[in-house]
Design a protein around this motif. Structure first.
Motif, short mmCIF file in Angstrom:
data_model
loop_
_atom_site.label_atom_id
_atom_site.label_comp_id
_atom_site.label_asym_id
_atom_site.label_seq_id
_atom_site.Cartn_x
_atom_site.Cartn_y
_atom_site.Cartn_z
N MET A 1 0.84 -1.19 0.00
CA MET A 1 0.00 0.00 0.00
C MET A 1 0.88 1.25 0.00
O MET A 1 1.77 1.39 0.84
CB MET A 1 -0.91 0.00 1.23
CG MET A 1 -1.84 1.20 1.30
SD MET A 1 -2.69 1.32 2.90
CE MET A 1 -3.43 -0.31 3.01
N SER A 2 0.64 2.14 -0.94
CA SER A 2 1.43 3.36 -1.02
C SER A 2 1.05 4.32 0.10
O SER A 2 -0.05 4.26 0.67
CB SER A 2 1.22 4.04 -2.38
OG SER A 2 -0.11 4.49 -2.52
N GLU A 4 0.41 7.45 -0.16
CA GLU A 4 -0.68 8.33 -0.59
C GLU A 4 -2.04 7.68 -0.33
O GLU A 4 -2.96 8.33 0.18
CB GLU A 4 -0.53 8.65 -2.08
CG GLU A 4 -1.63 9.55 -2.62
CD GLU A 4 -1.49 9.81 -4.11
OE1 GLU A 4 -2.46 10.31 -4.70
OE2 GLU A 4 -0.42 9.51 -4.67
N VAL A 5 -2.16 6.40 -0.66
CA VAL A 5 -3.41 5.69 -0.44
C VAL A 5 -3.69 5.54 1.05
O VAL A 5 -4.84 5.66 1.51
CB VAL A 5 -3.37 4.30 -1.13
CG1 VAL A 5 -4.62 3.50 -0.79
CG2 VAL A 5 -3.23 4.45 -2.63
N ARG A 8 -4.91 8.80 2.40
CA ARG A 8 -6.28 8.97 1.91
C ARG A 8 -7.26 8.18 2.79
O ARG A 8 -8.31 8.68 3.18
CB ARG A 8 -6.35 8.49 0.47
CG ARG A 8 -7.71 8.62 -0.19
CD ARG A 8 -7.61 8.09 -1.63
NE ARG A 8 -8.85 8.30 -2.34
CZ ARG A 8 -9.89 7.47 -2.30
NH1 ARG A 8 -9.83 6.40 -1.54
NH2 ARG A 8 -10.98 7.73 -2.98
N GLU A 65 -15.02 4.20 1.35
CA GLU A 65 -13.73 4.66 0.83
C GLU A 65 -12.60 4.28 1.79
O GLU A 65 -11.50 3.92 1.37
CB GLU A 65 -13.75 6.18 0.63
CG GLU A 65 -14.65 6.67 -0.48
CD GLU A 65 -14.03 6.53 -1.85
OE1 GLU A 65 -12.84 6.15 -1.93
OE2 GLU A 65 -14.72 6.80 -2.85
N SER A 69 -9.58 1.93 0.71
CA SER A 69 -8.24 2.50 0.73
C SER A 69 -7.28 1.68 1.58
O SER A 69 -6.11 1.52 1.24
CB SER A 69 -8.30 3.95 1.27
OG SER A 69 -9.04 4.78 0.42
N ARG A 71 -7.48 -1.42 2.05
CA ARG A 71 -7.46 -2.78 1.51
C ARG A 71 -8.08 -3.79 2.47
O ARG A 71 -7.65 -4.94 2.57
CB ARG A 71 -6.02 -3.22 1.18
CG ARG A 71 -5.28 -2.34 0.19
CD ARG A 71 -5.87 -2.45 -1.21
NE ARG A 71 -4.99 -1.83 -2.21
CZ ARG A 71 -5.09 -0.57 -2.61
NH1 ARG A 71 -6.01 0.21 -2.08
NH2 ARG A 71 -4.28 -0.07 -3.54
N GLN A 167 -10.88 7.44 -7.91
CA GLN A 167 -9.98 6.46 -7.31
C GLN A 167 -10.43 5.02 -7.56
O GLN A 167 -9.81 4.28 -8.29
CB GLN A 167 -9.81 6.71 -5.81
CG GLN A 167 -8.72 5.88 -5.15
CD GLN A 167 -7.32 6.25 -5.65
OE1 GLN A 167 -7.06 7.39 -5.99
NE2 GLN A 167 -6.43 5.28 -5.71
N ASP A 275 -10.91 13.48 -4.95
CA ASP A 275 -10.78 13.18 -3.52
C ASP A 275 -10.97 14.43 -2.68
O ASP A 275 -11.63 14.40 -1.62
CB ASP A 275 -9.41 12.56 -3.22
CG ASP A 275 -9.34 11.11 -3.63
OD1 ASP A 275 -10.41 10.48 -3.78
OD2 ASP A 275 -8.22 10.59 -3.82
#
Length: 322
Positions: A1-2, A4-5, A8, A65, A69, A71, A167, A275
């Motif tokens: 997972m990045s 940024e994600v 978010r 969301e 995000s 996961r 997204q 977003d």
């Protein structure tokens, strides 16, 4: 997972953690009031309806969301994207219009008794159910494009043009003209109630200012004390002005970003802009119950009673166990 994600997901989680309990508490307080008194005043019914649609905004959009995000689950396919975007857009626009209805009704409430505005208040109160039904039908119809043009990210995104990247879902319009027409309709749907509620709030502020000057004049002429009634109406008016101010600031940013996306030459809008739009519009749904709880004495007193009753029950159960 990045990273940024992850950021978010945490931002949406913060909205969920604040908005879901806050709106649920407001709904519970008014349901308790309805159970105790067997009726709700029109202003209370509007605030209850507003809390319900705000709960939909935060619960349907921000919660899902967050799950996607981080996961935690794979939930966004074609059908779920259409449902989520449709419910979000409908409840979001209802939140806007209900805030306007609340400000307009409060403006009528502070009108002098016997005036034609007081008569208009009685008419609105009598047909408030039809007002709710009308708003639901109109905003549901205006959000129907989400059912036609939304799908999940498993589609080949390289073939998408004139779309909006949110997204985990895409909203794909068949042409640039249809995208701009849909965008203009959404901006108009937001700007009209924003303008009207701002005017209503200005009228409320003018009335409060004149009323304050009258009270000072009465006190100076009578040597102090005195005062006039209507304290509850003034508190309610100040609460509505605070709510409208929060709305204008947050949805003003939201609509500014939306207009910016319509001016972009690129056919696909960046997910970052989408977003930010979702975040600012959902921020109103998350923060407004805090203003309601802090400003509305009926909500505040009911919630305090629930907390006190729970504390008494826990203390009783503890003594029994001992």
């Amino acid at each position: 997972m990045s990273s940024e994600v992850f950021v978010r997901g945490m931002l949406y989680m913060s909205l969920t953690v604040v908005g879901v309990p806050g709106n649920s508490a407001v709904i519970m307080a008014f349901l308790l009031l309805l159970h105790q008194e067997n009726h709700l005043l029109p202003a209370d019914a509007i605030v209850l309806h507003l809390a319900c649609v705000n709960l939909l905004v935060v619960g349907i959009r921000c919660l899902l969301e967050t799950i996607a995000s981080l996961r935690l689950a794979s939930i966004f396919g074609d059908l779920s994207c259409r449902a989520v975007i449709f419910i979000y857009r409908t409840s979001r626009s209802l939140s806007i219009w209900l805030t306007f209805v609340l400000s307009a009704y409060q403006c009528l409430c502070i009108a002098p008794p016997g005036s034609r505005w007081a008569s208009a208040r009685a008419v609105v109160a009598q047909y408030l159910g039809f007002v709710f039904l009308f708003l639901w039908v109109v905003n549901t119809c205006m959000s129907s494009a989400a059912i036609l043009f939304s799908f999940g990210t498993q589609k080949n995104s390289s073939l998408i043009s004139h779309g909006i990247n949110v997204q985990f879902c895409y909203v794909h319009f068949p042409s640039k003209l249809s995208k701009e027409a849909n965008g203009a309709a959404q901006v108009g749907r937001d700007v009209v109630p924003m303008t009207l509620m701002t005017l209503a709030s200005l009228l409320i502020l003018v009335f409060l200012y004149k009323h304050r000057k009258q009270v000072k004049g009465l006190r100076s002429s009578s040597g102090g004390g005195g005062g006039v009634g209507g304290g509850a109406e003034r508190r309610a008016a100040k609460f509505v002005v605070a709510l409208v101010t929060l709305y204008v600031v947050l949805y003003g940013v939201d609509n500014g970003l939306w207009v910016y996306t319509l001016t972009l030459k690129r056919t696909m809008t960046s997910s970052l802009i989408s977003d930010l739009r979702i975040f600012f519009s959902s921020l109103y749904a998350a923060l407004s119950p805090l203003i309601i709880i802090a400003s509305n004495r009926k909500v505040n007193s009911r919630l305090r009673c629930v907390v006190q009753e729970r504390a008494v029950k826990e203390g009783t159960s503890g003594l029994t166990a001992v």
